[in-house]
Scaffold this motif. Structure first.
Motif, PDB file in Angstrom:
ATOM      1  N   ASN A 212       0.824  -1.209   0.000  1.00  0.00           N
ATOM      2  CA  ASN A 212       0.000   0.000   0.000  1.00  0.00           C
ATOM      3  C   ASN A 212       0.858   1.260   0.000  1.00  0.00           C
ATOM      4  O   ASN A 212       0.600   2.211  -0.748  1.00  0.00           O
ATOM      5  CB  ASN A 212      -0.928  -0.002   1.213  1.00  0.00           C
ATOM      6  N   ILE A 213       1.895   1.289   0.844  1.00  0.00           N
ATOM      7  CA  ILE A 213       2.780   2.459   0.919  1.00  0.00           C
ATOM      8  C   ILE A 213       3.459   2.699  -0.420  1.00  0.00           C
ATOM      9  O   ILE A 213       3.521   3.836  -0.916  1.00  0.00           O
ATOM     10  CB  ILE A 213       3.824   2.273   2.034  1.00  0.00           C
ATOM     11  N   ASN A 214       3.966   1.635  -1.041  1.00  0.00           N
ATOM     12  CA  ASN A 214       4.665   1.808  -2.319  1.00  0.00           C
ATOM     13  C   ASN A 214       3.738   2.334  -3.410  1.00  0.00           C
ATOM     14  O   ASN A 214       4.169   3.115  -4.272  1.00  0.00           O
ATOM     15  CB  ASN A 214       5.286   0.481  -2.744  1.00  0.00           C
ATOM     16  N   SER A 215       2.469   1.931  -3.387  1.00  0.00           N
ATOM     17  CA  SER A 215       1.528   2.419  -4.396  1.00  0.00           C
ATOM     18  C   SER A 215       1.328   3.926  -4.276  1.00  0.00           C
ATOM     19  O   SER A 215       1.034   4.601  -5.268  1.00  0.00           O
ATOM     20  CB  SER A 215       0.185   1.700  -4.279  1.00  0.00           C
ATOM     21  N   LYS A 216       1.513   4.487  -3.082  1.00  0.00           N
ATOM     22  CA  LYS A 216       1.328   5.924  -2.882  1.00  0.00           C
ATOM     23  C   LYS A 216       2.487   6.753  -3.444  1.00  0.00           C
ATOM     24  O   LYS A 216       2.404   7.968  -3.553  1.00  0.00           O
ATOM     25  CB  LYS A 216       1.125   6.227  -1.393  1.00  0.00           C
ATOM     26  N   PHE A 217       3.574   6.083  -3.798  1.00  0.00           N
ATOM     27  CA  PHE A 217       4.665   6.756  -4.505  1.00  0.00           C
ATOM     28  C   PHE A 217       4.496   6.642  -6.021  1.00  0.00           C
ATOM     29  O   PHE A 217       5.279   7.220  -6.768  1.00  0.00           O
ATOM     30  CB  PHE A 217       6.014   6.154  -4.107  1.00  0.00           C
ATOM     31  N   GLY A 218       3.486   5.884  -6.450  1.00  0.00           N
ATOM     32  CA  GLY A 218       3.253   5.698  -7.872  1.00  0.00           C
ATOM     33  C   GLY A 218       3.616   4.320  -8.381  1.00  0.00           C
ATOM     34  O   GLY A 218       3.412   4.024  -9.564  1.00  0.00           O
ATOM     35  N   PHE A 219       4.172   3.458  -7.519  1.00  0.00           N
ATOM     36  CA  PHE A 219       4.500   2.103  -7.949  1.00  0.00           C
ATOM     37  C   PHE A 219       3.230   1.369  -8.362  1.00  0.00           C
ATOM     38  O   PHE A 219       2.192   1.479  -7.704  1.00  0.00           O
ATOM     39  CB  PHE A 219       5.172   1.324  -6.817  1.00  0.00           C
ATOM     40  N   GLU A 220       3.327   0.624  -9.442  1.00  0.00           N
ATOM     41  CA  GLU A 220       2.196  -0.142  -9.948  1.00  0.00           C
ATOM     42  C   GLU A 220       2.545  -1.621 -10.002  1.00  0.00           C
ATOM     43  O   GLU A 220       3.700  -1.998 -10.199  1.00  0.00           O
ATOM     44  CB  GLU A 220       1.798   0.344 -11.342  1.00  0.00           C
ATOM     45  N   LEU A 221       1.526  -2.445  -9.822  1.00  0.00           N
ATOM     46  CA  LEU A 221       1.717  -3.891  -9.851  1.00  0.00           C
ATOM     47  C   LEU A 221       2.183  -4.338 -11.237  1.00  0.00           C
ATOM     48  O   LEU A 221       1.581  -4.004 -12.248  1.00  0.00           O
ATOM     49  CB  LEU A 221       0.403  -4.588  -9.490  1.00  0.00           C
ATOM     50  N   GLU A 222       3.278  -5.094 -11.272  1.00  0.00           N
ATOM     51  CA  GLU A 222       3.776  -5.644 -12.532  1.00  0.00           C
ATOM     52  C   GLU A 222       3.522  -7.141 -12.640  1.00  0.00           C
ATOM     53  O   GLU A 222       3.424  -7.676 -13.741  1.00  0.00           O
ATOM     54  CB  GLU A 222       5.274  -5.374 -12.673  1.00  0.00           C
TER      55      GLU A 222
END
Length: 258
Positions: A212-222
């Motif tokens: 969840n935290i990483n998604s808030k930096f813009g990371f997307e599931l690959e």
């Protein structure tokens, strides 16, 4: 690709991420000994929380750009190899920091993270951090106190991509936003100073908070690598998330995109 097609792709990625989080949450509930009937009750309670008329959080579409932008960074890289946001700073890891890292790695709380795969002895850590040109780690400091590490693995210069790992190990420093700020400083270094195109991460599928935290930096599931990691004779799925420089700049209000 037109905007409508692009929006469909983003929606599909979000749906995949939500399915992954749901699966991980389910597995955590099972690990806590909650049976099927109780899981249904948990689902109803979650729905109840959603439908309550509570004050909306200032989440800014789920990203952290309300916490910091490029202008938040104090860039002293050319003079002291230091980047700072508020009380948090990063600078290159030195051999003097290895004994402290050894002590942090004895903490049982790092279970279910990839930091737990690091070697535990001082000599092995010294070789790990300083014996491979495809790694580059930084010290994380909070108010001038060494509290953790963050760094790059599998640095690929030709393709301008690298893997990020981080670890705030000092006890008593959780909940201060240190990891968020250190992550942003590392991304600033990767995208603005090194001008890399992509940063990616791997996470155990049980680590919902980290995803969840990483998604808030813009990371997307690959993607999800099924039973990719093994610890204590138990297999774990591994989640890979990626962040492109252009997307990061768009989120965090860069004035120009190279």
């Amino acid at each position: 690709m037109n905007k409508k097609e692009f929006d469909v792709i983003l929606k599909n990625r979000q749906d995949q991420l939500l399915k992954l989080v749901t699966k991980s949450f389910f597995k955590e509930l099972v690990n806590y000994g909650i049976d099927s009937s109780d899981i249904v009750t948990v689902s109803m309670n979650l729905l109840d929380h959603v439908t309550k008329k509570e004050k909306k959080s200032n989440n800014e579409n789920g990203f952290y750009h309300h916490l910091f932008t490029l202008k938040s960074v104090k860039d002293f890289w050319d003079t002291t190899n230091t980047l700072t946001i508020e009380k948090v700073s990063v600078s290159p890891l030195t051999p003097e920091g290895i004994p402290q890292i050894v002590r942090w790695l004895r903490n049982n709380e790092i279970t279910h993270t990839f930091i737990d795969f690091l070697p535990k002895s001082q000599s092995a850590l010294d070789t790990y951090f300083f014996g491979d040109p495809l790694r580059a780690y930084f010290e994380i400091h909070f108010e001038n106190e060494f509290v953790g590490i963050i760094g790059a693995e599998n640095i690929d210069e030709p393709c301008k991509k690298l893997e990020m790992k981080k670890f705030v190990g000092a006890p008593g420093f959780s909940g201060k936003g240190i990891g968020k700020r250190a992550t942003f400083l590392f991304l600033y270094h990767s995208f603005m100073i090194r001008e890399f195109n992509k940063v990616y991460i791997h996470s155990m599928d049980t680590n919902i908070r980290n995803i969840n935290i990483n998604s808030k930096f813009g990371f997307e599931l690959e993607g999800v690598f099924f039973q990719e990691a093994c610890k204590n004779e138990r297999f774990y799925d591994v989640v890979r998330m990626g962040l492109l420089r252009r997307q990061w700049l768009k989120i965090f209000n860069a004035e120009t995109i190279k």
